[in-house]
Enzyme design. Structure first.
Site, PDB file in Angstrom:
ATOM      1  N   LYS A 104      24.998  69.239   9.130  1.00 29.23           N
ATOM      2  CA  LYS A 104      23.259  69.871   8.681  1.00 29.23           C
ATOM      3  C   LYS A 104      23.257  69.474   7.191  1.00 29.23           C
ATOM      4  O   LYS A 104      23.822  69.959   6.266  1.00 29.23           O
ATOM      5  CB  LYS A 104      23.155  71.143   8.963  1.00 29.23           C
ATOM      6  CG  LYS A 104      21.704  71.695   8.741  1.00 29.23           C
ATOM      7  CD  LYS A 104      21.412  72.990   9.007  1.00 29.23           C
ATOM      8  CE  LYS A 104      20.160  73.377   8.982  1.00 29.23           C
ATOM      9  NZ  LYS A 104      19.298  72.843   7.824  1.00 29.23           N
ATOM     10  N   PHE A 105      22.160  68.310   7.073  1.00 26.85           N
ATOM     11  CA  PHE A 105      22.149  67.869   5.765  1.00 26.85           C
ATOM     12  C   PHE A 105      20.892  68.955   4.980  1.00 26.85           C
ATOM     13  O   PHE A 105      20.093  69.362   5.814  1.00 26.85           O
ATOM     14  CB  PHE A 105      21.448  66.577   5.857  1.00 26.85           C
ATOM     15  CG  PHE A 105      22.433  65.464   5.905  1.00 26.85           C
ATOM     16  CD1 PHE A 105      22.934  64.659   5.128  1.00 26.85           C
ATOM     17  CD2 PHE A 105      23.029  65.278   7.228  1.00 26.85           C
ATOM     18  CE1 PHE A 105      23.600  63.534   5.160  1.00 26.85           C
ATOM     19  CE2 PHE A 105      24.068  64.330   7.647  1.00 26.85           C
ATOM     20  CZ  PHE A 105      24.459  63.495   6.365  1.00 26.85           C
TER      21      PHE A 105
END
Length: 291
Positions: free
Chosen positions: A35-36
């Site tokens: 998850k950026f």
């Protein structure tokens, strides 16, 4: 070319979990993605447009992303995150400043686009197809391009996903998003799962609840739309009230749940801690007006 999806494009959502899900927790088995820490963005081609989750067009704000997307054929719709890397890690604060001020006010750090889903290709809606099929098409579409437009990493190995979760936090990776390999893409539905680290991070407040003399909470936007923080403690309420004097008249606004709030005259840098768990709140640790 006619757009293959209704505009603005609505996106799929995720619900929080407390642990890395088992490999068979979702239909067809699990696909794990990092998850950026960025802003959700939809990329459309024919012509190229960049759309935020709320439906606002920000094409002019990220011209390098728009230029890269120009190499794609018409009728493509991508879902992903725009991020800024600095010194080997994701810099969310720099992204917030660029999103709020645009790309034409002095030097800016280059942005990258991490695509994690392909919603349409060649004018055909792919949302009803399983994740595995969309993922294969996404990788094949973007592999010849490279940065600043590329697919996020993905693994179906839970042990590897656990290693990502424990080792990538220093690079600004928030955690994991987990998707069912047999799932179709359903806008506005929380079919996906997300697991976040509870670590302090920089953010920017865009508003507050309460009154200028007695603020209760700050309104934050981490790329998924505005939301209220946990109630501020007494010292932070006092500090914020001092920053709001004299009060600046602003038009009232409201969160998705109808909670009214007052926009700040300018974004306020803060340090926050996002709690873990389904009902966890985001706590404001300190205000950083000097930043």
């Amino acid at each position: 070319m006619t757009d293959p999806l209704p505009l603005p494009v609505r996106v799929a959502l995720a619900r929080r979990v407390d642990t890395v899900p088992a490999a068979d927790a979702l239909p067809g088995g699990c696909a794990y993605e990092p998850k950026f820490d960025g802003h959700r963005m939809v990329v459309l081609t024919g012509p190229v447009r960049l759309q935020t989750r709320s439906g606002r067009l920000v094409t002019a704000t990220f011209p390098e992303i728009a230029e890269a997307a120009g190499a794609l054929p018409p009728g493509v719709v991508l879902d992903g995150e725009v991020v800024i890397w600095r010194d080997g890690r994701i810099d969310f604060g720099a992204l917030q400043r660029r999103a709020l001020r645009g790309s034409r006010r002095g030097p800016v750090l280059p942005a990258n686009y991490a695509a994690f889903d392909l919603l349409a290709a060649a004018g055909t809606d792919l949302r009803g197809r399983p994740y595995d099929e969309r993922r294969a098409a996404l990788v094949a579409l973007l592999a010849p391009l490279g940065p600043p437009l590329q697919a996020v990493p993905m693994t179906t190995d839970r042990d590897e996903a656990v290693q990502w979760y424990t080792s990538l936090a220093p690079a600004g990776i928030e955690g994991l998003v987990v998707k069912g390999r047999g799932q179709r893409y359903r806008p506005d539905r929380r079919d996906w799962l997300k697991l976040r680290h509870a670590v302090p991070q920089d953010a920017e407040a865009i508003g507050f609840t309460g009154t200028p003399r007695a603020p209760r909470a700050l309104v934050l936007d981490l790329g998924d739309g505005p939301f209220a923080s946990a109630p501020l403690d007494a010292p932070l309420r006092t500090q914020l009230a001092a920053l709001l004097v004299p009060p600046t008249p602003t038009a009232a606004a409201a969160l998705d749940d109808g909670t009214p709030y007052r926009p700040l005259p300018a974004p306020l840098p803060v340090e926050i801690l996002q709690g873990e768990g389904r009902h966890a709140l985001t706590a404001v640790l300190r205000l950083r007006p000097e930043a």
